[in-house]
Design a protein around this motif. Structure first.
Motif, PDB file in Angstrom:
ATOM      1  N   VAL A  25      -2.717  -4.527   6.769  1.00  0.00           N
ATOM      2  CA  VAL A  25      -2.374  -3.421   5.865  1.00  0.00           C
ATOM      3  C   VAL A  25      -1.799  -2.299   6.708  1.00  0.00           C
ATOM      4  O   VAL A  25      -2.121  -2.161   7.878  1.00  0.00           O
ATOM      5  CB  VAL A  25      -3.572  -2.881   5.077  1.00  0.00           C
ATOM      6  N   ILE A  72     -11.240   7.387   7.598  1.00  0.00           N
ATOM      7  CA  ILE A  72     -11.370   7.352   6.143  1.00  0.00           C
ATOM      8  C   ILE A  72     -12.701   7.935   5.692  1.00  0.00           C
ATOM      9  O   ILE A  72     -12.774   8.736   4.758  1.00  0.00           O
ATOM     10  CB  ILE A  72     -11.235   5.902   5.646  1.00  0.00           C
ATOM     11  N   THR A 114      -9.815   3.357  11.970  1.00  0.00           N
ATOM     12  CA  THR A 114      -9.345   3.767  10.650  1.00  0.00           C
ATOM     13  C   THR A 114     -10.522   4.003   9.714  1.00  0.00           C
ATOM     14  O   THR A 114     -10.519   4.958   8.923  1.00  0.00           O
ATOM     15  CB  THR A 114      -8.421   2.690  10.054  1.00  0.00           C
ATOM     16  N   LEU A 170      -2.011   0.946   8.017  1.00  0.00           N
ATOM     17  CA  LEU A 170      -3.171   1.815   8.168  1.00  0.00           C
ATOM     18  C   LEU A 170      -2.853   3.273   7.857  1.00  0.00           C
ATOM     19  O   LEU A 170      -3.667   3.988   7.263  1.00  0.00           O
ATOM     20  CB  LEU A 170      -3.734   1.677   9.584  1.00  0.00           C
ATOM     21  N   VAL A 200      -8.673  -3.892   8.754  1.00  0.00           N
ATOM     22  CA  VAL A 200      -8.835  -2.452   8.993  1.00  0.00           C
ATOM     23  C   VAL A 200      -9.843  -2.231  10.119  1.00  0.00           C
ATOM     24  O   VAL A 200     -11.012  -2.590   9.987  1.00  0.00           O
ATOM     25  CB  VAL A 200      -9.322  -1.734   7.708  1.00  0.00           C
ATOM     26  N   LEU A 249       0.821  -1.207   0.000  1.00  0.00           N
ATOM     27  CA  LEU A 249       0.000   0.000   0.000  1.00  0.00           C
ATOM     28  C   LEU A 249       0.864   1.269   0.000  1.00  0.00           C
ATOM     29  O   LEU A 249       0.458   2.312  -0.505  1.00  0.00           O
ATOM     30  CB  LEU A 249      -0.914  -0.019   1.235  1.00  0.00           C
ATOM     31  N   LEU A 291     -12.484  -2.372   2.011  1.00  0.00           N
ATOM     32  CA  LEU A 291     -11.360  -2.669   2.891  1.00  0.00           C
ATOM     33  C   LEU A 291     -11.354  -4.134   3.276  1.00  0.00           C
ATOM     34  O   LEU A 291     -12.350  -4.828   3.117  1.00  0.00           O
ATOM     35  CB  LEU A 291     -11.475  -1.819   4.155  1.00  0.00           C
ATOM     36  N   SER A 301      -0.648   4.395   5.778  1.00  0.00           N
ATOM     37  CA  SER A 301      -0.563   4.538   4.324  1.00  0.00           C
ATOM     38  C   SER A 301      -1.947   4.590   3.717  1.00  0.00           C
ATOM     39  O   SER A 301      -2.204   5.364   2.785  1.00  0.00           O
ATOM     40  CB  SER A 301       0.176   3.349   3.702  1.00  0.00           C
ATOM     41  N   LEU A 302      -2.800   3.796   4.249  1.00  0.00           N
ATOM     42  CA  LEU A 302      -4.163   3.753   3.732  1.00  0.00           C
ATOM     43  C   LEU A 302      -4.841   5.103   3.921  1.00  0.00           C
ATOM     44  O   LEU A 302      -5.448   5.656   3.005  1.00  0.00           O
ATOM     45  CB  LEU A 302      -4.951   2.647   4.431  1.00  0.00           C
ATOM     46  N   GLU A 303      -4.699   5.631   5.101  1.00  0.00           N
ATOM     47  CA  GLU A 303      -5.334   6.926   5.367  1.00  0.00           C
ATOM     48  C   GLU A 303      -4.781   8.012   4.454  1.00  0.00           C
ATOM     49  O   GLU A 303      -5.527   8.822   3.909  1.00  0.00           O
ATOM     50  CB  GLU A 303      -5.104   7.329   6.829  1.00  0.00           C
TER      51      GLU A 303
END
Lengths: 598, 260
Positions: free
Chosen positions: A199, A231, A227, A201, A223, A177, A219, A203-205
């Protein structure tokens, strides 16, 4: 003749412009057969190609024919591969296709693949060979890892869509990610729900923060609610959400945050995920239920009983619902009263091996049909079904285009009458004139096939298991179903007589699958001889096994062209698995040793 | 033209026989020798494991599952109505011979019910977690369905035209596996399996292991007799199963295996 010469003077640009209004690929296929000029114009202007069987044509040929290709859809393994009926390493490799496209079709932007084997190397090639690549959709694929995903993330300058549905992905860690470059802001759709691992988190955000166009986000279970809330706050325009884990403690900050975030998402129309959903988190979802058109609870065994009822009764605009049978007939009754617009329903078994009390029966289905007359697509797993229920259902819902009923116990009759379910399924085909896809189960005789052959004129795909009495059953179908494209049969007493009843029929179809039936090698060879335009493939793990045993465990390499097995011994041997399909690509060159092309 | 199908698909989904009065009688547990009841196909190695409860209500079937299902959770549940399926045709349904299945054996059909492997694997973990939360304490040994995947191994039998596959993770011990395999392959031994009394004798032979022997190939490629090592160890090291004629298996004396 005059007409023909007039056409030669008709400017190509005009014809091309006319063709641009033809988006349905069968139509484009048709116009390409009119004359050479149209063939040429059509092929050079074609943007989207759909290949329903990756072995029906050689990749090179497809790529050469359509150099302007922008979108390619490929399907690989036969459908029954989903149920472990096709051995691993059977084939369906994406590599040759990606390589061929890389050589001839530089404009490729979208690649959609189903049931294919994709390697990380292929994914690397994909993103480097096509500068405009935008969308990758993989459904039920395998052979790649999160490293391949990292390659896609890293190298795609303007990736719009990365959609991973139910794939087997080797998890090599959460760093993929991070591979989305900081300047990647183009994401519209991201679905990694099938990834099993953690994952990153943060980076995801960050990724979500810099993706203002994000409409669809699904997701995975790793997750957490915290988070998710963050998001959701970042993308109030989200239309399709797959939650991560919905486990939250009462009154935790995460929970409160989630509620307010969800309320801001006015455009949310589709929900899925619900992993480990606690009743509390479900409460948070109520406010948006009224606008939902799609809801997938089929991976949420925690959502049942009253929790389910409380949730579903708000979903008055629902068009598509996927649930587990743990919602019970009671739950389905509530669906019937609340979801009047329902078009598609799928009910999956929650526990494959024990007869729990809260599963669904024919009552649930009848209730649905009574309350939801717009229903046109059904997948229903249940423990029992009656003829009268099926007759009632078809009267209530004459609009079925897809009807799949799976009674969990093979060959089970109508428990009320002890009779086969021929009349019930017969009623469905008689009433539903637009039926395109049909799967039947329970105790069935040749009679049900008589009905199918007689009435199911629009039928394109038929799946049969543990049904029928004689060859006549299969013959009814082959003779009667004019639009049949895919026929898949397992564990039915159909033999060579049925297989050979109408051999030219298979040229009008995409494929035929028969496993554990009564066909012999002789019959298959006869088919192959009569129909050279078909690939007649036998999957015989047993024979390969025998060979191995004979050689004291040293597996002998059996090349695809080695006729040793095919021609020695007894042609009366029963064939374990048969896969027949039309092709212009000739016999497979990549077939493993257990696949024999006759 | 009757392929031995009747015997080897008896599996898959969970039961679901409607418990009418007649059915209840048929599912009533009785202690008795194999073959004492008419059309009774098989049996009773496991009789002694079964509590002799009676059935009073439709919910009883589930109760039964729970009762005997101490060591195999979730997916180890018993399938009775398979038996109804195994009878194959409406006429023999009246006997509900199958309903007399007494062992916790679970014969299975590959690929049935038709559910994608992805979904099966995912639900296995999802369901396990739900059930673990619900249970105050776990009575017996652990759910063997801990990992996400099935463990399919090929099963071949001398003289049979098809390979079968079994998911080792569905069984909790050698007895279950043995019974399941017997059911799966009984059709082949009698060359048709329609003759009930015939297969009964055959079955006794199988049970007595006079005619056939169950062997497996382990990770090292050695062929061993099944039953020598603890079950869990067996599941981990078994790559393939083979039902050999007793005479062929003479060379395979059980030997103590040094575990690596």
């Amino acid at each position: 003749m005059k007409v023909q010469s007039a056409m030669f003077y008709f400017p190509e640009e005009v014809i091309e412009h006319i063709f641009s209004f033809l988006t349905h690929h069968p139509d484009r296929n048709t116009v390409s057969t009119v004359c050479k000029a149209w063939y040429k114009i059509e092929r050079l202007s074609r943007c989207e190609v759909f290949v329903g069987n990756c072995y029906a044509i050689r990749p090179d040929r497809a790529a050469a024919r359509f150099p302007g290709l922008r979108s390619l859809t490929l399907k690989g393994k036969p459908h029954f591969a989903d149920f472990d009926l096709v051995p691993p390493d059977w084939g369906g490799l994406a590599g040759p296709w990606i390589e061929a496209m890389a050589r001839s079709c530089p404009n490729l932007e979208e690649l959609r693949m189903k049931r294919m084997v994709v390697s990380d190397e292929s994914l690397e090639l994909l993103v480097h060979a096509f500068p405009n690549f935008k969308a990758l959709v993989l459904v039920s694929c395998e052979g790649f890892s999160t490293d391949g995903l990292a390659a896609v993330a890293r190298s795609c300058k303007s990736l719009r869509e990365l959609d991973l549905q139910e794939n087997e992905i080797e998890d090599r860690g959460p760093r993929w990610l991070n591979s989305f470059p900081d300047m990647c802001t183009s994401l519209v759709s991201l679905n990694f729900a099938c990834l099993k691992g953690e994952v990153n988190l943060k980076s995801l955000e960050r990724l979500v923060c810099r993706s203002p166009n994000l409409k669809c986000l699904r997701l995975n279970r790793a997750v957490p609610v915290e988070t998710l809330a963050k998001i959701m706050n970042q993308c109030p325009n989200l239309e399709d959400l797959g939650t991560g884990s919905l486990l939250a403690d009462q009154f935790s900050e995460a929970y409160v945050s989630l509620i307010s975030a969800l309320q801001k998402c006015k455009k949310l129309r589709s929900l899925s995920g619900f992993w480990d959903a606690s009743p509390l988190c479900l409460l948070a979802v109520y406010p948006i239920c009224a606008n939902l058109t799609g809801l997938n609870l089929s991976y949420a065994p925690t959502v049942q009983g009253q929790d389910f009822i409380n949730l579903i009764q708000h979903c008055v605009k629902l068009l598509r619902l996927w649930v587990l049978d743990s919602v019970g007939d009671k739950g389905l009754a509530v669906v019937a009263s609340a979801c009047k617009e329902l078009q598609e329903l799928r009910v999956f078994p929650s526990d494959l091996f024990a007869a729990g009390p809260a599963t669904v029966t024919e009552e649930g289905l009848v209730a649905i049909s009574t309350g939801c007359p717009k229903l046109n697509s059904l997948l229903y797993f249940c423990h029992s079904m009656t003829n009268s229920a099926l007759i009632t259902v078809s009267k209530n819902c004459p609009n079925f285009t897809r009807f799949r009923l799976c009674i969990l116990e093979p060959r089970k009759p109508d428990p009320a009458t002890n009779e086969p379910l021929d009349e019930g399924f017969g009623a469905v085909v008689k009433t539903c004139k637009n039926l395109r896809r049909f799967s039947i189960s329970g105790l069935l005789t040749d009679q049900v096939f008589y009905y199918i052959g007689k009435y199911a004129k629009a039928l394109e795909m038929l799946s049969i298991a543990f049904a029928g009495d004689t060859d006549q059953g299969m013959t009814y179908v082959l003779n009667g179903c004019k639009n049949l494209r895919k026929l898949e049969i397992r564990d039915c007493p159909f033999g060579d007589g049925a297989l050979l009843a109408d051999v030219t029929k298979y040229e009008t179809m995409r494929s035929l699958w028969m496993s554990s039936c009564d066909i012999s090698l002789r019959g298959c060879k006869a088919l192959a001889t009569k129909m050279p335009s078909l690939n007649v493939e036998i999957i015989n793990e047993w024979e390969a096994e025998m060979e191995e045993n004979l050689n004291n465990g040293v597996a002998e390499v059996i090349s695809n062209n080695n006729n040793k097995h095919i021609n020695n011994g007894n042609d009366e041997r029963k064939v374990e698995k048969l896969y027949v399909y039309r092709t212009v690509g000739g016999p497979r060159t990549d077939a493993p040793d257990f696949v024999w092309t006759l | 033209m009757s392929p031995p199908q009747d015997h080897h698909f008896a599996g898959g989904g969970g039961g679901g026989v409607v418990a009418t009065g007649e059915d209840l009688k048929e599912t009533e547990l009785r202690l008795g020798l194999p073959g004492s009841a008419p059309h009774d196909k098989k049996l009773g190695l496991t009789l002694d494991l079964l509590p002799s409860k009676g059935f009073a209500s439709a919910g009883a079937k589930r109760g039964f599952s729970d009762a005997i299902d101490t060591s195999s959770r979730d997916n180890g549940g018993v399938l009775f109505s398979n038996a109804v399926a195994a009878s194959g045709s409406a006429s023999s349904k009246a006997d509900a011979s199958a309903a007399k299945e007494k062992g916790p054996a679970k014969a299975q059909v590959v690929g049935w019910p038709p559910i994608r492997s992805y979904r099966k694997n995912t639900m296995a973990t999802a369901t396990n977690q739900v059930k673990t939360k619900d249970e105050a304490s776990s009575a017996g040994p652990e759910p063997k369905q801990n990992s996400n995947s099935c463990l399919y191994v090929k099963v071949s039998m001398d003289g049979a035209p098809y390979l079968r596959k079994v998911d080792l993770k569905l069984y909790s011990g050698y007895k279950e596996l043995s019974i399941a395999l017997e059911k799966m392959f009984s059709g082949f031994t009698s060359g048709g399996g329609k003759d009930e009394s015939h297969s009964e004798t055959r079955t006794k032979d199988l049970l007595n292991k006079s005619e056939y022997v169950l062997t497996y190939e382990d990770k090292d490629g050695d062929w061993m007799l099944v039953g020598d090592v603890p079950w869990v160890m067996f599941v981990e090291s078994c790559k393939k199963l083979k039902i050999m004629k007793g005479s062929d298996a003479i060379g395979l004396a059980p030997r103590a295996k040094n575990q690596n």
